[in-house]
Every structure is written in C-alpha cells, then in structure tokens.
Design a protein around this motif. Structure first.
Motif, PDB file in Angstrom:
ATOM      1  N   ALA A 141      42.205  53.541  43.494  1.00 49.29           N
ATOM      2  CA  ALA A 141      43.291  54.091  44.324  1.00 49.29           C
ATOM      3  C   ALA A 141      44.461  54.557  43.447  1.00 49.29           C
ATOM      4  O   ALA A 141      45.396  55.178  43.946  1.00 49.29           O
ATOM      5  CB  ALA A 141      43.769  53.044  45.325  1.00 49.29           C
ATOM      6  N   GLY A 142      44.432  54.217  42.162  1.00 43.55           N
ATOM      7  CA  GLY A 142      45.468  54.745  41.259  1.00 43.55           C
ATOM      8  C   GLY A 142      46.253  53.712  40.475  1.00 43.55           C
ATOM      9  O   GLY A 142      47.106  54.081  39.659  1.00 43.55           O
ATOM     10  N   ALA A 143      46.005  52.408  40.711  1.00 42.80           N
ATOM     11  CA  ALA A 143      46.764  51.405  39.943  1.00 42.80           C
ATOM     12  C   ALA A 143      46.404  51.528  38.460  1.00 42.80           C
ATOM     13  O   ALA A 143      45.232  51.693  38.115  1.00 42.80           O
ATOM     14  CB  ALA A 143      46.472  50.007  40.461  1.00 42.80           C
ATOM     15  N   ASP A 144      47.409  51.477  37.609  1.00 42.51           N
ATOM     16  CA  ASP A 144      47.202  51.682  36.165  1.00 42.51           C
ATOM     17  C   ASP A 144      47.136  50.376  35.393  1.00 42.51           C
ATOM     18  O   ASP A 144      46.453  50.266  34.388  1.00 42.51           O
ATOM     19  CB  ASP A 144      48.366  52.488  35.585  1.00 42.51           C
ATOM     20  CG  ASP A 144      48.550  53.824  36.275  1.00 42.51           C
ATOM     21  OD1 ASP A 144      47.939  54.796  35.819  1.00 42.51           O
ATOM     22  OD2 ASP A 144      49.294  53.888  37.283  1.00 42.51           O
ATOM     23  N   ARG A 145      47.954  49.410  35.841  1.00 45.41           N
ATOM     24  CA  ARG A 145      48.133  48.183  35.045  1.00 45.41           C
ATOM     25  C   ARG A 145      48.097  46.970  35.973  1.00 45.41           C
ATOM     26  O   ARG A 145      48.380  47.094  37.166  1.00 45.41           O
ATOM     27  CB  ARG A 145      49.484  48.200  34.317  1.00 45.41           C
ATOM     28  CG  ARG A 145      49.752  49.503  33.585  1.00 45.41           C
ATOM     29  CD  ARG A 145      51.047  49.435  32.779  1.00 45.41           C
ATOM     30  NE  ARG A 145      51.362  50.760  32.261  1.00 45.41           N
ATOM     31  CZ  ARG A 145      52.535  51.371  32.371  1.00 45.41           C
ATOM     32  NH1 ARG A 145      53.563  50.766  32.945  1.00 45.41           N
ATOM     33  NH2 ARG A 145      52.714  52.583  31.893  1.00 45.41           N
ATOM     34  N   TYR A 146      47.799  45.811  35.383  1.00 43.99           N
ATOM     35  CA  TYR A 146      47.765  44.588  36.193  1.00 43.99           C
ATOM     36  C   TYR A 146      48.303  43.423  35.359  1.00 43.99           C
ATOM     37  O   TYR A 146      47.848  43.204  34.238  1.00 43.99           O
ATOM     38  CB  TYR A 146      46.338  44.287  36.639  1.00 43.99           C
ATOM     39  CG  TYR A 146      46.284  43.444  37.909  1.00 43.99           C
ATOM     40  CD1 TYR A 146      45.956  44.009  39.134  1.00 43.99           C
ATOM     41  CD2 TYR A 146      46.584  42.076  37.876  1.00 43.99           C
ATOM     42  CE1 TYR A 146      45.914  43.242  40.306  1.00 43.99           C
ATOM     43  CE2 TYR A 146      46.560  41.314  39.028  1.00 43.99           C
ATOM     44  CZ  TYR A 146      46.213  41.906  40.242  1.00 43.99           C
ATOM     45  OH  TYR A 146      46.181  41.156  41.392  1.00 43.99           O
ATOM     46  N   LEU A 147      49.263  42.727  35.928  1.00 38.93           N
ATOM     47  CA  LEU A 147      49.811  41.537  35.264  1.00 38.93           C
ATOM     48  C   LEU A 147      49.271  40.296  35.948  1.00 38.93           C
ATOM     49  O   LEU A 147      49.450  40.122  37.159  1.00 38.93           O
ATOM     50  CB  LEU A 147      51.340  41.502  35.393  1.00 38.93           C
ATOM     51  CG  LEU A 147      52.151  42.673  34.829  1.00 38.93           C
ATOM     52  CD1 LEU A 147      53.626  42.542  35.237  1.00 38.93           C
ATOM     53  CD2 LEU A 147      52.033  42.678  33.306  1.00 38.93           C
ATOM     54  N   LEU A 148      48.612  39.453  35.190  1.00 39.02           N
ATOM     55  CA  LEU A 148      48.118  38.189  35.729  1.00 39.02           C
ATOM     56  C   LEU A 148      48.288  37.148  34.622  1.00 39.02           C
ATOM     57  O   LEU A 148      47.448  37.021  33.725  1.00 39.02           O
ATOM     58  CB  LEU A 148      46.638  38.299  36.120  1.00 39.02           C
ATOM     59  CG  LEU A 148      46.051  37.060  36.785  1.00 39.02           C
ATOM     60  CD1 LEU A 148      46.508  36.945  38.247  1.00 39.02           C
ATOM     61  CD2 LEU A 148      44.518  37.073  36.739  1.00 39.02           C
ATOM     62  N   ARG A 149      49.392  36.437  34.665  1.00 39.13           N
ATOM     63  CA  ARG A 149      49.586  35.425  33.620  1.00 39.13           C
ATOM     64  C   ARG A 149      48.455  34.407  33.685  1.00 39.13           C
ATOM     65  O   ARG A 149      48.112  33.944  34.782  1.00 39.13           O
ATOM     66  CB  ARG A 149      50.923  34.719  33.823  1.00 39.13           C
ATOM     67  CG  ARG A 149      52.117  35.605  33.525  1.00 39.13           C
ATOM     68  CD  ARG A 149      53.348  34.756  33.617  1.00 39.13           C
ATOM     69  NE  ARG A 149      54.541  35.503  33.251  1.00 39.13           N
ATOM     70  CZ  ARG A 149      55.758  34.970  33.223  1.00 39.13           C
ATOM     71  NH1 ARG A 149      55.924  33.689  33.532  1.00 39.13           N
ATOM     72  NH2 ARG A 149      56.792  35.680  32.892  1.00 39.13           N
ATOM     73  N   HIS A 150      47.931  34.050  32.528  1.00 37.41           N
ATOM     74  CA  HIS A 150      46.862  33.039  32.552  1.00 37.41           C
ATOM     75  C   HIS A 150      47.477  31.663  32.808  1.00 37.41           C
ATOM     76  O   HIS A 150      46.785  30.753  33.194  1.00 37.41           O
ATOM     77  CB  HIS A 150      46.035  33.093  31.263  1.00 37.41           C
ATOM     78  CG  HIS A 150      46.782  32.757  30.026  1.00 37.41           C
ATOM     79  ND1 HIS A 150      47.669  33.638  29.418  1.00 37.41           N
ATOM     80  CD2 HIS A 150      46.815  31.635  29.277  1.00 37.41           C
ATOM     81  CE1 HIS A 150      48.198  33.059  28.364  1.00 37.41           C
ATOM     82  NE2 HIS A 150      47.706  31.837  28.246  1.00 37.41           N
ATOM     83  N   GLU A 151      48.782  31.518  32.607  1.00 36.10           N
ATOM     84  CA  GLU A 151      49.584  30.307  32.835  1.00 36.10           C
ATOM     85  C   GLU A 151      49.384  29.231  31.771  1.00 36.10           C
ATOM     86  O   GLU A 151      50.343  28.649  31.295  1.00 36.10           O
ATOM     87  CB  GLU A 151      49.404  29.688  34.236  1.00 36.10           C
ATOM     88  CG  GLU A 151      49.498  30.671  35.414  1.00 36.10           C
ATOM     89  CD  GLU A 151      50.869  31.328  35.606  1.00 36.10           C
ATOM     90  OE1 GLU A 151      51.793  31.044  34.853  1.00 36.10           O
ATOM     91  OE2 GLU A 151      50.984  32.178  36.514  1.00 36.10           O
ATOM     92  N   THR A 152      48.153  28.950  31.399  1.00 37.63           N
ATOM     93  CA  THR A 152      47.876  28.039  30.278  1.00 37.63           C
ATOM     94  C   THR A 152      46.419  28.244  29.874  1.00 37.63           C
ATOM     95  O   THR A 152      45.574  28.502  30.725  1.00 37.63           O
ATOM     96  CB  THR A 152      48.111  26.556  30.644  1.00 37.63           C
ATOM     97  OG1 THR A 152      47.625  25.737  29.555  1.00 37.63           O
ATOM     98  CG2 THR A 152      47.385  26.138  31.912  1.00 37.63           C
ATOM     99  N   ALA A 153      46.150  28.143  28.577  1.00 40.18           N
ATOM    100  CA  ALA A 153      44.775  28.323  28.109  1.00 40.18           C
ATOM    101  C   ALA A 153      44.062  26.982  27.968  1.00 40.18           C
ATOM    102  O   ALA A 153      42.950  26.924  27.447  1.00 40.18           O
ATOM    103  CB  ALA A 153      44.766  29.086  26.782  1.00 40.18           C
TER     104      ALA A 153
END
Ligand code: SAM
Length: 355
Positions: free
Chosen positions: A155-167
């Motif tokens: 649909a056109g989204a270019d980027r996505y932010l998803l913090r992993h929060e902790t590895a």
C-alpha cells in the motif's frame, strides 16, 4: 593511551569490538571515555551525513492497545487514561500541516489497536501516498502477521519501527506478560526486513532489570541485524504501571550508547528521541552531538497530545512540536546543525542524494 581509548579508536576504525570489549566500555564509562566516543561518533556522522538533521513528523494516531507491557503507560490495564483514535481524515489533516512545515516523512505510531485492520490501515497509508507522493511513510504499530506487513508495504509504507526492546529472552520475560513472545517480536523484525521495509529496532536504556550484559546482547543483535534505523531512549516510569516505582534510565548512558551504535553502524538513522529530551532538557542536542541525526517532532492534533502518555512528563510542546520547526532550527543552529525538508532515506538502501 588508556585501554578504553584504544578500544574506542578500534571501534571507530573497525566498526566492531568483541562483546567483552563492549562490556568493558560500558562498565568503565566516565566523562573522559564519553568525550572520546562522542567526538569519534560525531566525526563519523559528519563524514556520512554532514550537519544535516532529518525531521520526521510523528503522528500518534491511537493510544488504544491490546497489550499489557509492564513499562508502558498506554497498556491495556491502565484505566486512568482517556483513550482516543484518529480517523483517516484527521491523519491526513496532520500530514497537510506537516507538509506545509517541511516534513517529508510521516511516522504513524500507535498502540496495537484492533480497529486498524489491514483494510483500514492500508487505506490510510495509500491515502497519504496519493496526497503526498514525495513523502515517506513510516509505520510503528507493533506486531502483525507477515501478510499484514506485506499488504501495508504494497500500500506504500516505506519504513517500519519495531523496537526489539531487549535481545535477552529472560529480560524480555520480566518486561512483558506471558501472552507476549520474544520469538514473535524477533520474527516480526526478520519479516519486515525480508519484505523490503527500511527497518528499525531498538531498546530502552535502563529498563527495569537490564544489565550491562543485556545491553551488550542488544548491541550484538543490532550489529548482526543491520537495521536502517535504531531507536533508543531512557526508560521513564509511568505512575499507572507496575514499574511506577522503578528507577529512571540515565540520559548520559543513552547518549554514550548512541555514540557506540553510530560507530557500530555508521550509516544508521539514529533519532535523538523524545524520551531523551524528557529525561534531560539538553538531551536532544546532546544526542545529536553524540551522533544522532534524526528528530521526530510531534504532529498529532493538539487535543490528543497529552493522552499519548507512554511515561510521565512526556514532552510534546516547544521544539518537540512539529509546528515549532523554527524553534527547533534555532536550538540547533548554534551547534552548526540544520534540519532538512527531505525524505531522509537510509543511505544503506538509497543513494544519499535522493532528496
Ligand atoms: N505499539 C508499538 C510497538 O509496540 O512497537 C509502538 C508504540 S510503543 C508505545 C513505542 C515504544 O515506546 C516502545 O517500543 C517502547 O520502547 C517505548 N516506551 C514504552 N513505554 C516507555 C517508557 N515507560 N519509557 C520509555 N519508553 C517507553
């Protein structure tokens, strides 16, 4: 030359260190090592991005969330927050005023609100792209299925932010209730990257129970995942959460880590976050001096800004507000930085001249 300085110059030239060496830097952090890291990180940033700071208009479009993360003020079980969601026309109105102010990236962030089905969210994304074809759309709406991420990308989204929060899986368990899964969050990040999003991960600095060893795992994950963006900010307690009485994360440690991340991944897009500006009134400029090159002023409608309370005392006015871009520019100018009206794509995936 001290051992720490030797490590910093190796990090600046090789863009990596052993885990034990990263741990040493964290454990021996001092004003001196901070100054050395800061100047190496800023020099690296200047080499790639110059003194430009990319701006993103942040639209916090829903504070309704089905999740119950222990640290977050908009968690499901917080009954003391007025809930809101924005419809497509209000979001487009935010974009209109943002476009006028020179924003060429819109970041749609929100809780995991089931109202925003794929059909609804795809309609919003494509509406923004139709009206503002020269702008990038970044989504930050948590964990969804592969099919959903794919539809949103198409649909056109270019980027996505998803913090992993902790590895660290054990640390993840102490931050989240049983119905949430470390594996799923990590799988989501892999899927986003595979689909072709410019992808961002990240973590809170000083989140409850976090050790320096956990942070080294975060840094190792970041180095191996090679995200286009990394978002880090200090943990700030919220009074209506199970972590209300936990200690706040350190702004000094956050900027120290910004410098390490810049040197590990020189081309990364690295915001000086609102949480950093909230924890320390000079946090944003200090973050930029340590190698951050992105700021995300708030573009949400004025009447809902106070309701997107992830943590107490969150900033949303003055230079944090998108309508005050001039104020932001004024605060950066004395240090030789300037904001740019450009999409500001990752140089990892787009040539830097791409406006
Ligand atoms: N729901 C989406 C998600 O989970 O990715 C996006 C919204 S979520 C509220 C955005 C980020 O806010 C989280 O990834 C978390 O790191 C940060 N955050 C939440 N509570 C916080 C707190 N108390 N202090 C600092 N940052 C916090």
């Amino acid at each position: 030359m001290t051992y720490a300085n030797e490590l910093i110059s190796r990090l600046a030239s090789a863009h990596d260190l052993e885990d034990s060496e990263l741990l040493y830097l964290l454990k021996t952090r001092s004003d001196e090592t901070d100054a050395a890291l800061c100047s190496a990180a800023r020099a690296e940033t200047d080499k790639i991005f110059g003194r430009a700071v990319y701006i993103r208009g942040l639209i916090e479009f829903t504070n309704i969330c089905k999740n119950n993360c222990y640290y977050c003020g908009i968690r499901r079980e917080n009954g003391n927050v007025g809930r809101y969601r924005l419809d497509k026309s209000s979001i487009l109105e935010c974009c209109r005023s943002g476009y006028e102010a020179g924003f060429r990236t819109f970041v749609l962030q929100g809780g995991e609100d089931p109202y925003y089905t794929d059909d609804v969210l795809c309609g919003i994304v494509s509406g923004i792209k139709e009206n503002y074809p020269d702008c990038a759309v970044t989504l930050s709406v948590g964990e969804r299925s592969y099919e959903s991420y794919k539809r949103l990308f198409d649909a056109g989204a270019d980027r996505y932010l998803l913090r992993h929060e902790t590895a660290d899986t054990g640390h993840y368990r102490r931050l989240h209730p049983q119905d949430m899964s470390f594996e799923n969050r990590m799988d989501c990040l892999q899927e986003l990257k595979r689909i072709g999003y410019q992808t961002g991960c990240g973590f809170m600095v000083g989140s409850p129970y976090q050790t320096d060893e956990d942070i080294v795992k975060d840094l190792r994950f970041i180095k191996s995942f090679q995200p286009e963006m990394v978002g880090i900010g200090p943990f700030i307690p919220h009074s209506e959460t199970p972590f209300a009485h936990m200690e706040q994360g350190s702004a000094e440690k956050t900027v120290f880590l910004l410098s390490i991340i810049r040197l590990l991944l020189p081309m990364v897009l690295l915001p000086a976050t609102t949480a950093l500006g909230t924890a320390d009134r000079d946090g944003r400029i200090n973050g930029i001096l340590h190698g951050a090159n992105v700021v995300m002023p708030n573009l949400s409608p004025q009447n809902v800004r106070a309701l997107y309370t992830l943590y107490d005392n969150k900033l949303y006015s003055g230079a944090e507000a998108a309508e005050c871009r001039a104020q932001l520019d004024d605060s950066l100018r004395p240090y030789g930085f300037y904001t740019v009206a450009a999409r500001g794509d990752s140089p990892m995936t787009h040539p830097l001249s791409s406006g």
